[in-house]
Motif scaffolding. Structure first.
Motif, PDB file in Angstrom:
ATOM      1  N   PRO A   1       1.154  -1.057  -0.151  1.00 51.78           N
ATOM      2  CA  PRO A   1      -0.137   0.713   0.067  1.00 51.78           C
ATOM      3  C   PRO A   1       1.058   1.281  -0.212  1.00 51.78           C
ATOM      4  CG  PRO A   1      -0.791  -1.489   1.561  1.00 51.78           C
ATOM      5  CD  PRO A   1       0.550  -2.048   1.164  1.00 51.78           C
ATOM      6  N   SER A   2       0.302   2.611  -1.044  1.00 48.40           N
ATOM      7  CA  SER A   2       1.005   3.697  -1.518  1.00 48.40           C
ATOM      8  C   SER A   2       1.193   4.428   0.227  1.00 48.40           C
ATOM      9  CB  SER A   2       0.743   4.288  -1.699  1.00 48.40           C
ATOM     10  OG  SER A   2      -0.953   4.744  -1.702  1.00 48.40           O
ATOM     11  N   SER A   3       0.426   4.032   1.460  1.00 46.30           N
ATOM     12  CA  SER A   3       0.266   4.541   2.402  1.00 46.30           C
ATOM     13  C   SER A   3       1.064   4.353   3.326  1.00 46.30           C
ATOM     14  CB  SER A   3      -1.103   4.514   3.239  1.00 46.30           C
ATOM     15  OG  SER A   3      -1.330   3.644   3.176  1.00 46.30           O
ATOM     16  N   ALA A   4       2.022   3.254   3.152  1.00 50.43           N
ATOM     17  CA  ALA A   4       3.312   2.978   4.038  1.00 50.43           C
ATOM     18  C   ALA A   4       4.428   2.460   3.490  1.00 50.43           C
ATOM     19  CB  ALA A   4       2.536   1.816   4.531  1.00 50.43           C
ATOM     20  N   GLU A   5       5.367   2.610   3.548  1.00 52.44           N
ATOM     21  CA  GLU A   5       6.872   1.851   3.440  1.00 52.44           C
ATOM     22  C   GLU A   5       6.694   0.085   3.433  1.00 52.44           C
ATOM     23  OE1 GLU A   5       8.241   6.089   2.987  1.00 52.44           O
ATOM     24  OE2 GLU A   5       9.656   3.876   2.277  1.00 52.44           O
ATOM     25  N   PRO A   6       7.512   0.163   2.231  1.00 57.38           N
ATOM     26  CA  PRO A   6       7.095  -0.838   2.061  1.00 57.38           C
ATOM     27  C   PRO A   6       8.001  -1.734   2.947  1.00 57.38           C
ATOM     28  CG  PRO A   6       8.398   0.064   0.156  1.00 57.38           C
ATOM     29  CD  PRO A   6       7.890   0.850   0.895  1.00 57.38           C
ATOM     30  N   ASP A   7       8.658  -1.739   3.093  1.00 57.49           N
ATOM     31  CA  ASP A   7       9.579  -2.544   4.406  1.00 57.49           C
ATOM     32  C   ASP A   7       9.676  -2.261   5.895  1.00 57.49           C
ATOM     33  OD1 ASP A   7      12.875  -0.186   4.119  1.00 57.49           O
ATOM     34  OD2 ASP A   7      11.372   0.316   4.408  1.00 57.49           O
ATOM     35  N   GLN A   8       8.322  -1.745   5.983  1.00 61.93           N
ATOM     36  CA  GLN A   8       7.872  -1.386   7.430  1.00 61.93           C
ATOM     37  C   GLN A   8       7.103  -2.171   7.995  1.00 61.93           C
ATOM     38  OE1 GLN A   8       6.128   2.531   7.414  1.00 61.93           O
ATOM     39  NE2 GLN A   8       6.024   2.772   9.669  1.00 61.93           N
ATOM     40  N   MET A   9       7.205  -2.325   8.778  1.00 59.10           N
ATOM     41  CA  MET A   9       6.405  -3.607   9.613  1.00 59.10           C
ATOM     42  C   MET A   9       5.799  -2.429  10.925  1.00 59.10           C
ATOM     43  SD  MET A   9       6.072  -7.344  10.296  1.00 59.10           S
ATOM     44  CE  MET A   9       7.961  -7.689  10.074  1.00 59.10           C
ATOM     45  N   LEU A  10       4.722  -3.044  10.805  1.00 64.31           N
ATOM     46  CA  LEU A  10       3.153  -1.999  11.129  1.00 64.31           C
ATOM     47  C   LEU A  10       2.971  -2.895  12.740  1.00 64.31           C
ATOM     48  CD1 LEU A  10       1.277  -0.880   7.523  1.00 64.31           C
ATOM     49  CD2 LEU A  10       3.171   0.495   8.847  1.00 64.31           C
ATOM     50  N   ARG A  11       3.125  -2.083  13.246  1.00 58.92           N
ATOM     51  CA  ARG A  11       2.361  -2.964  14.713  1.00 58.92           C
ATOM     52  C   ARG A  11       1.311  -1.196  15.305  1.00 58.92           C
ATOM     53  NH1 ARG A  11       7.776  -4.190  14.830  1.00 58.92           N
ATOM     54  NH2 ARG A  11       7.649  -6.538  15.300  1.00 58.92           N
ATOM     55  N   VAL A  12      -0.607  -1.988  15.788  1.00 55.63           N
ATOM     56  CA  VAL A  12      -1.306  -1.716  16.107  1.00 55.63           C
ATOM     57  C   VAL A  12      -2.310  -2.026  17.080  1.00 55.63           C
ATOM     58  CG1 VAL A  12      -3.352  -0.165  15.886  1.00 55.63           C
ATOM     59  CG2 VAL A  12      -1.680  -0.264  14.017  1.00 55.63           C
ATOM     60  N   GLY A  13      -1.955  -2.236  18.933  1.00 55.69           N
ATOM     61  CA  GLY A  13      -1.956  -3.110  19.576  1.00 55.69           C
ATOM     62  C   GLY A  13      -1.248  -4.340  19.001  1.00 55.69           C
ATOM     63  N   GLY A  14      -2.187  -5.243  19.328  1.00 63.63           N
ATOM     64  CA  GLY A  14      -2.307  -6.674  19.158  1.00 63.63           C
ATOM     65  C   GLY A  14      -2.057  -7.229  17.024  1.00 63.63           C
ATOM     66  N   LEU A  15      -1.923  -6.088  16.757  1.00 64.73           N
ATOM     67  CA  LEU A  15      -2.231  -6.487  15.464  1.00 64.73           C
ATOM     68  C   LEU A  15      -0.888  -6.546  14.851  1.00 64.73           C
ATOM     69  CD1 LEU A  15      -5.668  -5.331  13.848  1.00 64.73           C
ATOM     70  CD2 LEU A  15      -4.996  -7.571  14.775  1.00 64.73           C
ATOM     71  N   THR A  16      -0.356  -6.676  13.772  1.00 64.46           N
ATOM     72  CA  THR A  16       1.138  -6.858  13.503  1.00 64.46           C
ATOM     73  C   THR A  16       0.805  -7.211  11.945  1.00 64.46           C
ATOM     74  OG1 THR A  16       1.995  -7.715  15.011  1.00 64.46           O
ATOM     75  CG2 THR A  16       3.453  -7.789  13.028  1.00 64.46           C
ATOM     76  N   VAL A  17       0.833  -5.877  10.980  1.00 64.42           N
ATOM     77  CA  VAL A  17       0.900  -6.793   9.306  1.00 64.42           C
ATOM     78  C   VAL A  17       2.515  -6.020   9.136  1.00 64.42           C
ATOM     79  CG1 VAL A  17       0.096  -4.733   7.403  1.00 64.42           C
ATOM     80  CG2 VAL A  17      -1.378  -4.893   8.922  1.00 64.42           C
ATOM     81  N   ASP A  18       2.672  -7.235   8.409  1.00 65.94           N
ATOM     82  CA  ASP A  18       4.273  -7.089   7.936  1.00 65.94           C
ATOM     83  C   ASP A  18       3.920  -6.776   6.310  1.00 65.94           C
ATOM     84  OD1 ASP A  18       6.561  -8.293   6.720  1.00 65.94           O
ATOM     85  OD2 ASP A  18       6.767  -9.981   7.872  1.00 65.94           O
TER      86      ASP A  18
END
Length: 230
Positions: A124-141
């Motif tokens: 997705p263009s809204s985040a860097e492609p090498d970024q690991m996104l963490r929101v509470g108990g969720l992790t988006v690799d």
């Protein structure tokens, strides 16, 4: 963008027309005429995309989609002669990423295929492609195209993943349905904002402790949705 596409369509004339247009786009197209053959070819070839007619003999397209979603996040474009919106949304509810109603323009179908293939290969263009996104108990690799809820891997469709990744890049921000729809499909007169509602319902079943009482993926009434760090 050259890709391998399985086309499941039992109408020989329709299948030939679609095949020609996709091959003009330099895709390799394998045509099958029933649902069982579609499952066999997808499992054997591991293609980049499945174009799937709903009304297939034997195993129908909805059942094919349901079965594949337990095994793969393969992008699925569903073709249907059903004009009722609820019927068309059923395909999305089962995990299809897009749908087109018959009759349709083969040129538009080719454009939809390009969009799905591009979306499946890009973060997705809204985040860097090498970024690991963490929101509470969720992790988006984003690199691995994987979603985890409380440490457990969650199977999701490309459309669901793109939606959750978009929201995870900006937690607590309220996204309108139109904004989320643009992330999934761009500006498209054939897709409605109810598509977003369907994806949200499916995601809640997968990431919420109690899907009927969501604490992570929340509705902001009259506006849209937001993802929190609960």
């Amino acid at each position: 963008m050259c890709a391998q596409v399985v086309l499941a369509e039992d109408d020989a004339k329709q299948a030939e027309l679609v095949r020609r247009y996709l091959e003009r786009e330099h895709h390799q197209v394998v045509v099958v005429g029933d649902g069982r053959a579609a499952l066999e070819q997808v499992r054997r070839l591991q293609p980049d995309l499945l174009v799937l007619d709903v009304m297939l003999p034997g195993v129908d397209g909805l059942d094919v989609c349901r079965i594949l979603r337990r095994e793969s996040d393969l992008p699925v474009l569903m073709l249907t002669a059903r004009t009722e919106e609820d019927d068309m949304l059923l395909g999305l509810d089962l995990g299809a990423d897009d749908y087109m109603t018959k009759p349709f323009s083969p040129r538009e179908l080719a454009a939809r295929v390009r969009t799905l293939l591009r979306r499946g290969r890009q973060a997705p263009s809204s985040a860097e492609p090498d970024q690991m996104l963490r929101v509470g108990g969720l992790t988006v690799d984003l690199d691995r195209h994987e979603l985890y809820a409380d440490g457990t891997k969650v199977a999701c469709t490309p459309g669901e993943f793109r939606l959750i990744a978009t929201m995870a890049a900006k937690p607590h921000r309220v996204f309108t349905r139109a904004q989320l729809l643009e992330q999934l499909h761009g500006i498209d007169q054939y897709i409605t904002t109810r598509t977003i509602d369907t994806h949200v319902l499916n995601l809640r079943k997968k990431i919420e402790p109690e899907p009927r009482r969501p604490v992570r993926l929340l509705t902001v009434y009259g506006v849209g949705y937001k993802l929190t760090d609960a």
